[in-house]
Scaffold this motif. Sequence first.
Motif, PDB file in Angstrom:
ATOM      1  N   UNK A   9     -79.654-138.090 -21.213  1.00 17.28           N
ATOM      2  CA  UNK A   9     -78.520-138.995 -21.005  1.00 17.28           C
ATOM      3  C   UNK A   9     -78.020-139.539 -22.334  1.00 17.28           C
ATOM      4  N   UNK A  10     -78.936-139.935 -23.214  1.00 16.22           N
ATOM      5  CA  UNK A  10     -78.538-140.451 -24.524  1.00 16.22           C
ATOM      6  C   UNK A  10     -77.867-139.376 -25.363  1.00 16.22           C
ATOM      7  N   UNK A  11     -78.457-138.175 -25.392  1.00 15.55           N
ATOM      8  CA  UNK A  11     -77.901-137.084 -26.201  1.00 15.55           C
ATOM      9  C   UNK A  11     -76.543-136.618 -25.690  1.00 15.55           C
ATOM     10  N   UNK A  12     -76.342-136.679 -24.381  1.00 16.17           N
ATOM     11  CA  UNK A  12     -75.088-136.209 -23.787  1.00 16.17           C
ATOM     12  C   UNK A  12     -73.983-137.252 -23.859  1.00 16.17           C
ATOM     13  N   UNK A  13     -74.340-138.470 -24.165  1.00 15.24           N
ATOM     14  CA  UNK A  13     -73.341-139.527 -24.246  1.00 15.24           C
ATOM     15  C   UNK A  13     -72.815-139.955 -22.880  1.00 15.24           C
ATOM     16  N   UNK A  14     -73.623-139.809 -21.853  1.00 11.75           N
ATOM     17  CA  UNK A  14     -73.215-140.176 -20.503  1.00 11.75           C
ATOM     18  C   UNK A  14     -73.217-141.696 -20.391  1.00 11.75           C
ATOM     19  N   UNK A  15     -72.125-142.240 -19.886  1.00 13.08           N
ATOM     20  CA  UNK A  15     -72.018-143.684 -19.680  1.00 13.08           C
ATOM     21  C   UNK A  15     -72.515-143.987 -18.275  1.00 13.08           C
ATOM     22  N   UNK A  16     -73.787-144.318 -18.150  1.00 15.99           N
ATOM     23  CA  UNK A  16     -74.387-144.511 -16.830  1.00 15.99           C
ATOM     24  C   UNK A  16     -73.842-145.739 -16.116  1.00 15.99           C
TER      25      UNK A  16
END
Length: 87
Positions: free
Chosen positions: A45-52
């Motif tokens: 999630x951090x590497x993909x830049x997903x805004x959870x």
Amino acid sequence: MEEKSTLRRWTSFILALAVTWAVCFVAAPAFVESNQAMSRMARFIDDSGINTGKFYYTDVEACAVANLNTRNTVLYRPHGPGPEQTN
């Protein structure tokens, strides 16, 4: 029932804030790091830049698709071959 004093209410409030802070910034990260699957997911999630944070909103398309897929999985589960019918 007696009402609590002002000092006791403020103490309870500050204690609740401290516990919430400890869970969010100490316990939860420790749990994520101790669990290999959760750690791998958090890194992705951090590497993909997903805004959870966006996933709490219903107007995000990914949430609508996930909701539809989950609903269909529950409603239309595969049951396999049924019993043979005799006429």
